[in-house]
Design an enzyme around this catalytic site. Structure first.
Site, PDB file in Angstrom:
ATOM      1  N   SER A   1     -21.546  18.419   7.573  1.00 20.98           N
ATOM      2  CA  SER A   1     -21.068  18.969   8.825  1.00 20.98           C
ATOM      3  C   SER A   1     -19.927  18.183   9.454  1.00 20.98           C
ATOM      4  O   SER A   1     -19.287  18.661  10.394  1.00 20.98           O
ATOM      5  CB  SER A   1     -22.238  19.056   9.817  1.00 20.98           C
ATOM      6  OG  SER A   1     -22.690  17.754  10.173  1.00 20.98           O
TER       7      SER A   1
ATOM      8  N   GLY B   1     -26.506  14.872   3.995  1.00 18.43           N
ATOM      9  CA  GLY B   1     -25.235  15.104   3.307  1.00 18.43           C
ATOM     10  C   GLY B   1     -24.003  15.195   4.179  1.00 18.43           C
ATOM     11  O   GLY B   1     -22.890  15.323   3.657  1.00 18.43           O
ATOM     12  N   SER B   2     -24.139  15.110   5.494  1.00 18.23           N
ATOM     13  CA  SER B   2     -23.031  15.484   6.387  1.00 18.23           C
ATOM     14  C   SER B   2     -21.904  14.470   6.503  1.00 18.23           C
ATOM     15  O   SER B   2     -20.858  14.772   7.067  1.00 18.23           O
ATOM     16  CB  SER B   2     -23.561  15.806   7.784  1.00 18.23           C
ATOM     17  OG  SER B   2     -24.248  17.033   7.767  1.00 18.23           O
TER      18      SER B   2
ATOM     19  N   THR C   1     -27.359  13.851   8.576  1.00 15.58           N
ATOM     20  CA  THR C   1     -28.799  14.077   8.532  1.00 15.58           C
ATOM     21  C   THR C   1     -29.213  14.357   7.096  1.00 15.58           C
ATOM     22  O   THR C   1     -30.204  13.839   6.606  1.00 15.58           O
ATOM     23  CB  THR C   1     -29.184  15.268   9.433  1.00 15.58           C
ATOM     24  OG1 THR C   1     -28.643  15.075  10.748  1.00 15.58           O
ATOM     25  CG2 THR C   1     -30.700  15.427   9.526  1.00 15.58           C
TER      26      THR C   1
ATOM     27  N   LYS D   1     -16.369  12.413  15.583  1.00 16.42           N
ATOM     28  CA  LYS D   1     -16.983  13.733  15.487  1.00 16.42           C
ATOM     29  C   LYS D   1     -17.426  14.199  16.873  1.00 16.42           C
ATOM     30  O   LYS D   1     -17.899  13.403  17.685  1.00 16.42           O
ATOM     31  CB  LYS D   1     -18.182  13.645  14.536  1.00 16.42           C
ATOM     32  CG  LYS D   1     -18.854  14.973  14.194  1.00 16.42           C
ATOM     33  CD  LYS D   1     -19.975  14.723  13.181  1.00 16.42           C
ATOM     34  CE  LYS D   1     -20.695  15.994  12.766  1.00 16.42           C
ATOM     35  NZ  LYS D   1     -21.767  15.707  11.764  1.00 16.42           N
TER      36      LYS D   1
END
Length: 533
Positions: free
Chosen positions: A180, A203-204, A201, A91
């Site tokens: 994200s 659900g990402s 943080t 990421k």
């Protein structure tokens, strides 16, 4: 060193496991150079061309030379282990060596060309194990902390960044990838790398894993270092693996877990990190007690039906299902605004610290306040309105300070998430773990507690489901065939147990294999194309 292969000996890169790829490398069926070439070609096919998935924000121009060096090392000195010569994606908030040539920007031009002091700890561990970073993945800009938080009106969309554009889910044209860690989910789903690393943080990791039909592990805060990762909150952030199988995710977690002097939270791990590969037990659910907190399952009818059907699978595998097993504080937890307060403050403090430690930032953006001014100067660029002009979350965070209300909110988070939340529920019902649809309200309790989650594929939306919105704006948030997952939740440092349960369920169901991405989103390049061209 020569590499000879028949096409029958070569793994399908859409689904290939890390173990399969390593086996082919060990046996000399193909080289790491050829593997990197194939993955880079697959990225080229679908990233900006064809379906334009915008999953990868940039590729590593040194990946082929690094692969060649690792091929030579294998020949001269032997293998470093299961990740030797394996291509991965990271990421674009996870720092990689500046001299390698890739940026670390959270999708923003504000950090383009910035010089990080070193690899992020997780990246360094993977590199040491022999992994090759072939690129950085797109994301929700600044991991979703730019626009209005938790409110779709005016929000910067999931998977959208100024640098990388709008990421799309490969299971329906123009569908939202969730976020994200959007690009990490999409890339892994269709085999643009052997696996990827995301960050979470709230659900990402698990949300884009659910949406893109893959496995995602959000570790306990403190198991995996966050040093070198562009932050939101030191109390809730973690990096974690996003892979096509529980086995691959467990392998990557093995590599990246462990103490790091640059991340205080990791210095309080309980003893030695276990070997998560030993958790891969198909019989792990025998005698396990799993609880279903029904109060968190709301407004997801199709998903709830599939989840309910899965309970019989668990029972057949020997598990005892406690249903309902609701949190004693469920309504209070869901109504609480404490998390918002904590993240508002942490984002300002933690981002300012990260920016201050960069060796150089050509744009001069070394604080959140400077970032806000930088974005004001770009407000009229030709980007999708009204999303890109929204930086309301930045402005809210900049106005905060560490005060009594902040400390009270932090205490409330731990009380609601841990003491009266996950831990109370596990104890009251004598549970080994908690299970929920990933798309239920599962992320919040684990987020505020700092506790682990593992999402595994569960099912797909039916063909007759309503397309929402009918015209993508900028994406469809509901569409036929979109995947969804099931999440396993536990107390701090219960990853070994959760991995064992997730693996047993995965091996009994193999949901991921039941549906592929839509045809145009599937890259055609395979190892044969680069080996025999």
């Amino acid at each position: 060193m020569s590499f000879k292969a028949s096409s029958g000996a070569l793994p399908d890169l859409y689904e290939a496991s890390i173990a399969e790829l390593q086996d082919g490398l060990v046996k000399g069926h193909f080289s790491s150079v050829q593997l990197v070439q194939a993955y880079l070609s697959r990225i080229e096919e679908v990233n900006l061309k064809g379906p334009a998935l915008h999953a990868v924000i940039e590729t590593n121009q040194k990946a082929l030379s690094q692969a060649s060096a690792l091929d030579d090392e294998r020949k001269d000195k032997g293998s470093r282990g299961p990740l030797h010569g394996i291509p991965l994606l990271l990421k674009d908030n996870i720092a990689t060596l500046h001299e390698e040539g890739m940026n670390t920007t959270a999708g923003s031009y504000a950090l383009l060309g910035s010089i990080v002091p070193r690899d992020a700890f997780a990246a360094a561990k993977l590199r040491e194990a022999g992994a090759i970073f072939i690129g950085k993945t797109n994301l929700s800009e600044w991991s979703g902390m730019r626009g209005e938080w938790g409110d779709l009106k005016g929000q910067v969309p999931n998977g959208f960044t100024e640098r990388g554009g709008q990421t799309h889910c490969p299971y329906y044209p123009n569908a939202s990838p969730s976020g994200s860690s959007s690009g990490s989910g999409v890339s892994t789903a269709i085999g643009l790398a052997a696996g990827s690393i995301g960050s979470e943080t709230h659900g990402s990791i698990v949300s884009p894993s659910s949406r893109n039909n893959i496995v995602g592990i959000k570790p306990t805060i403190g198991l995996v270092s966050r040093s070198g990762v562009i932050p939101i909150s030191s109390h809730q952030d973690t990096t974690g693996p996003m892979c096509r199988s529980v086995a691959d995710a467990a392998l990557l977690l093995n590599i990246i877990a462990g103490p790091d002097p640059r991340d205080e939270a990791t210095l309080h791990q309980p003893g030695i990190v276990p070997d998560y590969m030993k958790a891969l037990d198909t019989n792990a659910l025998k005698g396990a007690r799993l609880g279903v907190p029904r109060a968190f399952i709301r407004d997801i009818k199709t998903i709830e039906e599939e989840f309910n059907a899965s309970l019989d699978v668990f029972r057949a595998l020997g598990a005892e299902i406690v249903d309902p097993a609701d949190f004693p504080d469920a309504e209070e937890l869901l109504a609480s605004k404490a998390e918002k307060r904590v993240l508002d403050v942490d984002f300002k403090v933690d981002l300012n610290k990260y920016l201050s430690e960069l060796v150089d930032v050509p744009t001069g953006v070394k604080t959140l306040a400077a970032l806000i001014e930088f974005n004001k100067g770009r407000a009229e660029l030709d980007l999708p309105p009204p999303f890109y002009k929204d930086q309301s979350q930045f402005i809210e965070s900049e106005a905060t300070q560490i005060d009594d209300a902040y400390f009270a909110a932090l205490a409330q988070d731990f009380d609601l998430g841990r003491t009266r939340g996950i831990d109370a529920t596990l104890a009251h019902f004598n549970l080994d773990a908690i299970i929920l649809p990933t798309d239920a309200l599962a992320c919040k309790p684990a987020a505020i507690a700092g506790y682990p989650l593992i999402s595994v594929p569960l099912g797909f939306q039916p063909e007759d489901v309503e397309l929402v919105p009918a015209t993508p704006s900028p994406t469809h948030i509901q569409a036929p065939g979109l995947p969804f997952g099931i999440v396993f939740m536990g107390t701090a440092y219960s990853e070994f147990k959760l991995i064992s349960f997730a693996y047993a369920f995965e091996q009994a169901t193999h949901v991921r294999l039941q549906r592929r991405a839509y045809d145009d989103a599937i890259p055609r390049t395979q190892l044969t194309n680069v080996m025999f061209q």
